[in-house]
Motif scaffolding. Structure first.
Motif, PDB file in Angstrom:
ATOM      1  N   ILE A 118      -8.768  13.505   2.686  1.00 44.94           N
ATOM      2  CA  ILE A 118      -8.600  12.695   3.896  1.00 44.94           C
ATOM      3  C   ILE A 118      -9.139  11.281   3.668  1.00 44.94           C
ATOM      4  CG2 ILE A 118      -9.399  12.405   6.282  1.00 44.94           C
ATOM      5  CD1 ILE A 118      -9.203  15.472   6.540  1.00 44.94           C
ATOM      6  N   ILE A 119     -10.310  11.168   3.075  1.00 46.04           N
ATOM      7  CA  ILE A 119     -10.897   9.846   2.823  1.00 46.04           C
ATOM      8  C   ILE A 119     -10.017   9.042   1.879  1.00 46.04           C
ATOM      9  CG2 ILE A 119     -12.848   8.676   1.704  1.00 46.04           C
ATOM     10  CD1 ILE A 119     -14.616  10.954   2.876  1.00 46.04           C
ATOM     11  N   THR A 120      -9.497   9.679   0.843  1.00 42.86           N
ATOM     12  CA  THR A 120      -8.618   8.990  -0.099  1.00 42.86           C
ATOM     13  C   THR A 120      -7.337   8.524   0.572  1.00 42.86           C
ATOM     14  OG1 THR A 120      -9.514  10.322  -1.901  1.00 42.86           O
ATOM     15  CG2 THR A 120      -7.427   9.212  -2.309  1.00 42.86           C
ATOM     16  N   ALA A 121      -6.737   9.384   1.385  1.00 45.21           N
ATOM     17  CA  ALA A 121      -5.491   9.027   2.064  1.00 45.21           C
ATOM     18  C   ALA A 121      -5.700   7.861   3.025  1.00 45.21           C
ATOM     19  CB  ALA A 121      -4.939  10.236   2.814  1.00 45.21           C
ATOM     20  N   VAL A 122      -6.775   7.894   3.773  1.00 45.51           N
ATOM     21  CA  VAL A 122      -7.052   6.804   4.721  1.00 45.51           C
ATOM     22  C   VAL A 122      -7.312   5.503   3.973  1.00 45.51           C
ATOM     23  CG1 VAL A 122      -8.739   5.967   6.420  1.00 45.51           C
ATOM     24  CG2 VAL A 122      -7.855   8.288   6.583  1.00 45.51           C
ATOM     25  N   THR A 123      -8.023   5.573   2.869  1.00 39.43           N
ATOM     26  CA  THR A 123      -8.311   4.379   2.087  1.00 39.43           C
ATOM     27  C   THR A 123      -7.037   3.775   1.502  1.00 39.43           C
ATOM     28  OG1 THR A 123     -10.485   5.238   1.514  1.00 39.43           O
ATOM     29  CG2 THR A 123      -9.630   3.480   0.135  1.00 39.43           C
ATOM     30  N   LEU A 124      -6.176   4.630   0.945  1.00 41.67           N
ATOM     31  CA  LEU A 124      -4.964   4.130   0.299  1.00 41.67           C
ATOM     32  C   LEU A 124      -3.900   3.685   1.292  1.00 41.67           C
ATOM     33  CD1 LEU A 124      -4.599   6.692  -2.620  1.00 41.67           C
ATOM     34  CD2 LEU A 124      -5.394   4.335  -2.742  1.00 41.67           C
ATOM     35  N   LEU A 125      -3.777   4.390   2.406  1.00 40.03           N
ATOM     36  CA  LEU A 125      -2.696   4.106   3.356  1.00 40.03           C
ATOM     37  C   LEU A 125      -3.134   3.275   4.551  1.00 40.03           C
ATOM     38  CD1 LEU A 125      -1.065   7.642   3.405  1.00 40.03           C
ATOM     39  CD2 LEU A 125      -0.361   5.663   2.073  1.00 40.03           C
ATOM     40  N   GLY A 126      -4.410   3.052   4.719  1.00 41.16           N
ATOM     41  CA  GLY A 126      -4.922   2.376   5.903  1.00 41.16           C
ATOM     42  C   GLY A 126      -4.327   1.011   6.149  1.00 41.16           C
ATOM     43  N   GLY A 127      -4.292   0.149   5.127  1.00 40.40           N
ATOM     44  CA  GLY A 127      -3.754  -1.200   5.287  1.00 40.40           C
ATOM     45  C   GLY A 127      -2.265  -1.195   5.574  1.00 40.40           C
ATOM     46  N   GLY A 128      -1.519  -0.332   4.897  1.00 47.34           N
ATOM     47  CA  GLY A 128      -0.077  -0.231   5.129  1.00 47.34           C
ATOM     48  C   GLY A 128       0.247   0.239   6.535  1.00 47.34           C
ATOM     49  N   ILE A 129      -0.516   1.172   7.021  1.00 49.22           N
ATOM     50  CA  ILE A 129      -0.305   1.659   8.384  1.00 49.22           C
ATOM     51  C   ILE A 129      -0.648   0.567   9.389  1.00 49.22           C
ATOM     52  CG2 ILE A 129      -1.120   3.333  10.093  1.00 49.22           C
ATOM     53  CD1 ILE A 129      -1.395   5.335   7.784  1.00 49.22           C
ATOM     54  N   GLN A 130      -1.705  -0.181   9.117  1.00 51.85           N
ATOM     55  CA  GLN A 130      -2.071  -1.294  10.005  1.00 51.85           C
ATOM     56  C   GLN A 130      -0.946  -2.324  10.059  1.00 51.85           C
ATOM     57  OE1 GLN A 130      -5.720  -3.242   8.955  1.00 51.85           O
ATOM     58  NE2 GLN A 130      -5.565  -4.730  10.602  1.00 51.85           N
ATOM     59  N   ASP A 131      -0.346  -2.641   8.900  1.00 50.69           N
ATOM     60  CA  ASP A 131       0.775  -3.587   8.868  1.00 50.69           C
ATOM     61  C   ASP A 131       1.970  -3.062   9.664  1.00 50.69           C
ATOM     62  OD1 ASP A 131      -0.681  -5.319   7.329  1.00 50.69           O
ATOM     63  OD2 ASP A 131       0.281  -4.752   5.429  1.00 50.69           O
ATOM     64  N   MET A 132       2.219  -1.756   9.563  1.00 49.02           N
ATOM     65  CA  MET A 132       3.336  -1.160  10.286  1.00 49.02           C
ATOM     66  C   MET A 132       3.144  -1.302  11.804  1.00 49.02           C
ATOM     67  SD  MET A 132       4.788   2.740  10.066  1.00 49.02           S
ATOM     68  CE  MET A 132       3.324   3.420  10.798  1.00 49.02           C
ATOM     69  N   PHE A 133       1.930  -1.042  12.280  1.00 49.76           N
ATOM     70  CA  PHE A 133       1.659  -1.182  13.711  1.00 49.76           C
ATOM     71  C   PHE A 133       1.699  -2.648  14.145  1.00 49.76           C
ATOM     72  CE2 PHE A 133      -0.125   3.167  13.418  1.00 49.76           C
ATOM     73  CZ  PHE A 133       0.557   3.722  14.481  1.00 49.76           C
ATOM     74  N   THR A 134       1.242  -3.541  13.280  1.00 52.15           N
ATOM     75  CA  THR A 134       1.321  -4.980  13.589  1.00 52.15           C
ATOM     76  C   THR A 134       2.774  -5.401  13.747  1.00 52.15           C
ATOM     77  OG1 THR A 134      -0.719  -5.399  12.364  1.00 52.15           O
ATOM     78  CG2 THR A 134       0.705  -7.295  12.791  1.00 52.15           C
ATOM     79  N   GLU A 135       3.638  -4.920  12.845  1.00 48.57           N
ATOM     80  CA  GLU A 135       5.065  -5.251  12.932  1.00 48.57           C
ATOM     81  C   GLU A 135       5.679  -4.700  14.221  1.00 48.57           C
ATOM     82  OE1 GLU A 135       9.212  -4.770  10.379  1.00 48.57           O
ATOM     83  OE2 GLU A 135       7.434  -3.641   9.772  1.00 48.57           O
ATOM     84  N   ALA A 136       5.348  -3.465  14.581  1.00 44.55           N
ATOM     85  CA  ALA A 136       5.890  -2.876  15.811  1.00 44.55           C
ATOM     86  C   ALA A 136       5.434  -3.665  17.032  1.00 44.55           C
ATOM     87  CB  ALA A 136       5.456  -1.421  15.922  1.00 44.55           C
TER      88      ALA A 136
END
Length: 82
Positions: free
Chosen positions: A39-57
């Motif tokens: 879980i920690i690894t997934a959040v670390t690796l995907l956190g910024g990309g998910i933030q960008d996705m929500f910013t775009e939406a």
């Protein structure tokens, strides 16, 4: 003689059953630790990309212009201009 045999068998059986419960608890502890690492690894690796996705939406909902992250830039740095 039979009593000695039964006492020895009961001792060994009880001893092994107690150790089995301990081993099960250790196995669950290892499993929980591995799940936490994943879980920690997934959040670390995907956190910024998910933030960008929500910013775009959010930008599209508000009618702004979304500027994506440049190649090689840190994820999570996308911007939205009104």
């Amino acid at each position: 003689m039979l009593g000695l045999y039964l006492n020895a068998r009961n001792f060994v059986t009880n001893r092994l059953s107690r150790e089995e419960k301990g081993a099960t608890a250790v196995e669950y502890g290892i499993m929980v630790a591995l799940i936490a690492v994943v879980i920690i690894t997934a959040v670390t690796l995907l956190g910024g990309g998910i933030q960008d996705m929500f910013t775009e939406a959010q930008c599209k909902i508000n009618g702004g212009t979304f500027t994506a992250v440049a190649a090689g830039a840190k994820a999570g740095t996308a911007t939205c201009a009104p």
